[in-house]
Motif scaffolding. Structure first.
Motif: not given
Length: 198
Positions: A6-23
């Motif tokens: 889960e953490e790997a998915g958040v670290d890799l995919l969420l920044p692409l979708r929402c940016g580093l601030e949302s992560t």
């Protein structure tokens, strides 16, 4: 483990979708459930030997139900506090940062509730010497995290990621409960109790 995936998915995919601030916001909000999550660790140490002693007796199920009610109630109270005080807590702890995501604590706060059930049911499976069922439960959780969790994250960003984390934990609970309901007679408790003392 599922949490690492889960953490790997958040670290890799969420920044692409929402940016580093949302992560960063999601990670900081997840920190608020850590006190309850860490409280499960000593409970696991105490529960397994207690359940081993009750194995094969009617009191096993009674002890299991009491543990589920007690831990679930405590986690539920914590969830209510996080939800009702979400803006105040985030404003105080993070000095006004992440306030736009404070409402996510209603979702993130559910994780300790399902986590409590995972801790109790996992202890029961360990007491019954069912490592294959624990593996199955975490495999189901991982599949939910990789498939549904990823889809939710890409669809709804930080909110989807938070929902995905909770659904992954819920999948573990359902799988463990299913295995316990279908459990076969356990091995001799004396052999397992002796191994615990070693």
């Amino acid at each position: 483990k599922t949490r690492l995936i889960e953490e790997a998915g958040v670290d890799l995919l969420l920044p692409l979708r929402c940016g580093l601030e949302s992560t960063a916001a999601l990670k900081e909000l997840m920190n608020l459930i850590m006190p309850v999550v860490h409280a499960y660790l000593p409970m696991l140490v105490l529960m397994v030997p207690a359940l081993v002693r009750e194995r094969g007796r009617p009191s096993f199920n009674r002890t299991l139900r009491m543990a589920l009610v007690l831990t679930g109630t405590c986690a539920g109270v914590y969830w209510l506090l996080l939800g009702l005080l979400n803006h105040q807590l985030v404003a105080w702890l993070y000095k006004g940062q992440y306030l736009e995501n404070a409402g996510l604590l209603w979702i993130i706060g559910l994780v300790p509730i399902t986590g409590a059930a995972v801790a109790v049911l996992g202890s029961a499976l360990r007491a019954l010497e069912r490592p294959q069922h624990i593996f199955f439960a975490y495999l189901m959780s991982t599949l939910v995290a990789v498939t549904l969790g990823t889809w939710l994250m890409m669809r709804w960003g930080v909110t989807g990621a938070a929902i995905g984390v909770e659904l992954s934990s819920l999948a573990t609970v359902i799988s463990m409960a299913f295995c316990l309901l279908r459990r076969a007679p356990a091995p001799d408790p004396a052999s397992y109790a002796a191994r615990i003392q070693l």
